[in-house]
Design a protein around this motif. Structure first.
Motif, PDB file in Angstrom:
ATOM      1  N   ALA A 130    -104.616 -89.101  20.581  1.00 56.44           N
ATOM      2  CA  ALA A 130    -102.988 -88.645  20.091  1.00 56.44           C
ATOM      3  C   ALA A 130    -101.704 -89.400  20.834  1.00 56.44           C
ATOM      4  CB  ALA A 130    -103.224 -87.389  20.766  1.00 56.44           C
ATOM      5  N   PRO A 131    -101.707 -90.342  20.482  1.00 52.95           N
ATOM      6  CA  PRO A 131    -100.628 -91.040  21.035  1.00 52.95           C
ATOM      7  C   PRO A 131     -99.367 -90.616  21.038  1.00 52.95           C
ATOM      8  CG  PRO A 131    -101.261 -92.487  18.836  1.00 52.95           C
ATOM      9  CD  PRO A 131    -102.088 -90.964  18.839  1.00 52.95           C
ATOM     10  N   ALA A 132     -99.014 -90.477  22.430  1.00 47.89           N
ATOM     11  CA  ALA A 132     -97.892 -90.054  22.903  1.00 47.89           C
ATOM     12  C   ALA A 132     -97.065 -89.773  22.712  1.00 47.89           C
ATOM     13  CB  ALA A 132     -97.500 -90.109  24.342  1.00 47.89           C
ATOM     14  N   GLY A 133     -96.608 -91.066  21.414  1.00 45.26           N
ATOM     15  CA  GLY A 133     -95.264 -91.684  20.744  1.00 45.26           C
ATOM     16  C   GLY A 133     -95.190 -90.385  19.674  1.00 45.26           C
ATOM     17  N   ALA A 134     -96.332 -90.016  19.206  1.00 45.35           N
ATOM     18  CA  ALA A 134     -96.273 -89.199  18.001  1.00 45.35           C
ATOM     19  C   ALA A 134     -96.070 -87.674  18.152  1.00 45.35           C
ATOM     20  CB  ALA A 134     -97.413 -90.266  17.122  1.00 45.35           C
ATOM     21  N   PHE A 135     -97.211 -87.482  18.973  1.00 43.53           N
ATOM     22  CA  PHE A 135     -97.424 -86.153  18.891  1.00 43.53           C
ATOM     23  C   PHE A 135     -97.345 -84.952  20.800  1.00 43.53           C
ATOM     24  CE2 PHE A 135    -100.956 -88.210  16.261  1.00 43.53           C
ATOM     25  CZ  PHE A 135    -100.326 -87.721  15.404  1.00 43.53           C
ATOM     26  N   GLY A 136     -96.863 -86.220  21.206  1.00 43.78           N
ATOM     27  CA  GLY A 136     -96.171 -85.362  22.499  1.00 43.78           C
ATOM     28  C   GLY A 136     -97.567 -85.894  23.620  1.00 43.78           C
ATOM     29  N   LEU A 137     -96.823 -85.337  24.657  1.00 46.27           N
ATOM     30  CA  LEU A 137     -98.309 -85.248  26.152  1.00 46.27           C
ATOM     31  C   LEU A 137     -99.014 -84.085  25.550  1.00 46.27           C
ATOM     32  CD1 LEU A 137     -95.927 -86.849  28.833  1.00 46.27           C
ATOM     33  CD2 LEU A 137     -98.048 -87.853  27.271  1.00 46.27           C
ATOM     34  N   LEU A 138    -100.116 -83.387  26.195  1.00 45.55           N
ATOM     35  CA  LEU A 138    -101.054 -82.161  26.199  1.00 45.55           C
ATOM     36  C   LEU A 138    -100.332 -82.419  28.297  1.00 45.55           C
ATOM     37  CD1 LEU A 138    -103.507 -80.560  25.102  1.00 45.55           C
ATOM     38  CD2 LEU A 138    -105.020 -81.782  26.657  1.00 45.55           C
ATOM     39  N   ARG A 139    -100.006 -80.043  28.356  1.00 45.20           N
ATOM     40  CA  ARG A 139     -99.989 -79.972  29.406  1.00 45.20           C
ATOM     41  C   ARG A 139    -100.809 -79.328  29.729  1.00 45.20           C
ATOM     42  NH1 ARG A 139     -93.906 -77.563  28.534  1.00 45.20           N
ATOM     43  NH2 ARG A 139     -94.137 -77.699  30.635  1.00 45.20           N
ATOM     44  N   PRO A 193    -100.951 -70.547  21.535  1.00 45.79           N
ATOM     45  CA  PRO A 193    -102.199 -70.832  19.711  1.00 45.79           C
ATOM     46  C   PRO A 193    -101.651 -70.287  19.037  1.00 45.79           C
ATOM     47  CG  PRO A 193    -101.105 -68.134  21.292  1.00 45.79           C
ATOM     48  CD  PRO A 193    -101.016 -69.455  22.205  1.00 45.79           C
ATOM     49  N   HIS A 194    -100.311 -71.269  18.852  1.00 41.69           N
ATOM     50  CA  HIS A 194     -99.226 -71.376  18.324  1.00 41.69           C
ATOM     51  C   HIS A 194     -99.818 -73.685  17.114  1.00 41.69           C
ATOM     52  CE1 HIS A 194     -97.188 -68.249  18.331  1.00 41.69           C
ATOM     53  NE2 HIS A 194     -97.384 -68.266  19.922  1.00 41.69           N
ATOM     54  N   THR A 195    -100.596 -74.051  17.826  1.00 39.08           N
ATOM     55  CA  THR A 195    -100.633 -75.525  18.143  1.00 39.08           C
ATOM     56  C   THR A 195    -101.771 -75.198  17.557  1.00 39.08           C
ATOM     57  OG1 THR A 195    -101.466 -76.149  19.979  1.00 39.08           O
ATOM     58  CG2 THR A 195     -98.891 -76.214  19.942  1.00 39.08           C
ATOM     59  N   PRO A 196    -102.627 -76.752  15.783  1.00 42.75           N
ATOM     60  CA  PRO A 196    -103.982 -76.333  15.848  1.00 42.75           C
ATOM     61  C   PRO A 196    -104.585 -77.089  16.700  1.00 42.75           C
ATOM     62  CG  PRO A 196    -102.179 -77.928  14.589  1.00 42.75           C
ATOM     63  CD  PRO A 196    -101.119 -77.439  16.099  1.00 42.75           C
ATOM     64  N   THR A 197    -104.430 -78.025  18.126  1.00 46.37           N
ATOM     65  CA  THR A 197    -105.308 -77.883  19.186  1.00 46.37           C
ATOM     66  C   THR A 197    -105.823 -76.849  19.261  1.00 46.37           C
ATOM     67  OG1 THR A 197    -103.728 -78.322  20.666  1.00 46.37           O
ATOM     68  CG2 THR A 197    -104.435 -79.937  18.905  1.00 46.37           C
ATOM     69  N   GLY A 198    -104.818 -75.478  19.953  1.00 45.21           N
ATOM     70  CA  GLY A 198    -104.956 -73.802  20.669  1.00 45.21           C
ATOM     71  C   GLY A 198    -104.295 -74.297  22.519  1.00 45.21           C
ATOM     72  N   GLY A 230     -98.136 -81.160  18.427  1.00 43.29           N
ATOM     73  CA  GLY A 230     -99.058 -81.562  18.872  1.00 43.29           C
ATOM     74  C   GLY A 230     -99.508 -82.028  17.937  1.00 43.29           C
ATOM     75  N   PRO A 231    -100.789 -82.703  18.341  1.00 43.21           N
ATOM     76  CA  PRO A 231    -101.951 -83.765  16.865  1.00 43.21           C
ATOM     77  C   PRO A 231    -102.651 -82.562  15.861  1.00 43.21           C
ATOM     78  CG  PRO A 231    -103.351 -83.189  19.031  1.00 43.21           C
ATOM     79  CD  PRO A 231    -102.082 -82.894  19.392  1.00 43.21           C
ATOM     80  N   PRO A 232    -102.358 -82.510  15.205  1.00 44.82           N
ATOM     81  CA  PRO A 232    -103.035 -82.006  13.978  1.00 44.82           C
ATOM     82  C   PRO A 232    -104.397 -81.367  13.675  1.00 44.82           C
ATOM     83  CG  PRO A 232    -103.627 -84.017  12.643  1.00 44.82           C
ATOM     84  CD  PRO A 232    -102.442 -83.806  14.219  1.00 44.82           C
TER      85      PRO A 232
END
Length: 281
Positions: A184-193, A239-244, A252-254
């Motif tokens: 999940a490229p950071a430029g497109a989807f950001g960083l996982l926290r 819970p509001h993101t597709p990845t959870g 984030g990514p889809p």
């Protein structure tokens, strides 16, 4: 003796002792003040300025149990491989059949439940006691998703990050971590926290790293030139993101995340003054 006209003219003029002497032009004073103000500001910044300090380290998404190697206790020829990568296996499930020198067929079984991530042997291959038959990501430690996907309910999905021992000083549970996920490229989807869950008290040997990531070949990407310390990062649920999981971007990514994905962690260590950095504190 002949004298120059200017010299003779100068001798006829009286000394102007009471006239003020111009030491510097106004433009020169302005330049001096600008230089002094700049130097003062720079000196002030050296002592009271703050420079953010962070450490970057490689890692991967996995589960609390990591990836373990299942080895054959028998010598012989592999008659049949019964598990393939991505298969989910239970404790005691047969992974391979090995025919020994006496013709007896021995079964190599999984000592724990998990998901197969690698099978380094094939049918007809000769193995010795201690030869790796399969690499299995364990799902028997904590709560796990049986299909190998990472769910955002907390679960058992974590990031194992291998920080060089010299740069791991000061790391403590609860500190925030940003993860750049390779899928999940950071430029497109950001960083996982996430946040630090635990830090190993001692550096890990290459063998220990190999046991966590599923082999010596994989360990080469994380062990580096010096023994690292293991930092386990707990992913923040959302819970509001597709990845959870929570991301620095809105969603984030889809799709869902899967384990066995490489990440690069950025851990914020706080701030330091330039003076302390110069002294190596």
């Amino acid at each position: 003796m002949k004298f120059r006209f200017k010299a003779l003219q100068r001798m006829r003029e009286p000394d102007e002792l009471d006239s003020p002497t111009l030491l510097a032009a106004p433009r020169g004073w302005i330049a001096l003040f600008v230089v002094m103000i700049t130097m003062g500001a720079a000196l002030l910044w050296v002592f009271v300025g703050r420079i953010p300090i962070s450490v970057d380290a490689p890692g991967l998404l996995t589960r609390h149990g990591g990836t373990a190697l299942v080895q054959s206790p028998y010598a012989g020829m592999v008659q049949e491989v019964l598990a393939q990568p991505a298969d989910t296996v239970t404790q005691g499930q047969a992974l391979a059949r090995v025919e020994d020198d006496s013709g007896h067929v021995r079964v190599v079984s999984a000592p724990f439940a998990g998901q197969v991530v690698g099978v380094p042997v094939g049918d007809g291959e000769v193995v010795q006691p201690g030869s790796t038959v399969a690499a299995i990501e364990r799902t028997d430690v904590g709560g796990s998703s049986a299909d190998g996907s990472a769910t955002g309910s907390g679960g058992d999905v974590v990031a194992m990050v291998f920080v060089p021992a010299a740069r791991a000083i000061g790391l403590a549970p609860g500190e925030p971590v940003d993860l750049s996920v390779s899928t999940a490229p950071a430029g497109a989807f950001g960083l996982l926290r996430g946040t630090i869950e635990s830090v190993s008290p001692y550096p890990l040997t290459r063998e220990a790293v190999s046991g966590l990531v599923g082999g010596d070949l994989a360990a080469g990407a994380y062990a580096g030139s010096s023994p690292p310390r293991l930092v386990v990062v707990d992913l923040l649920p959302d819970p509001h993101t597709p990845t959870g999981f929570a991301w620095t971007s809105a969603s984030g990514p889809p799709g869902r995340l899967t384990t066995q994905v490489s990440v690069t962690a950025t851990i914020d260590l706080g701030h330091q003054t330039p003076f302390d950095m110069f002294l190596g504190r």
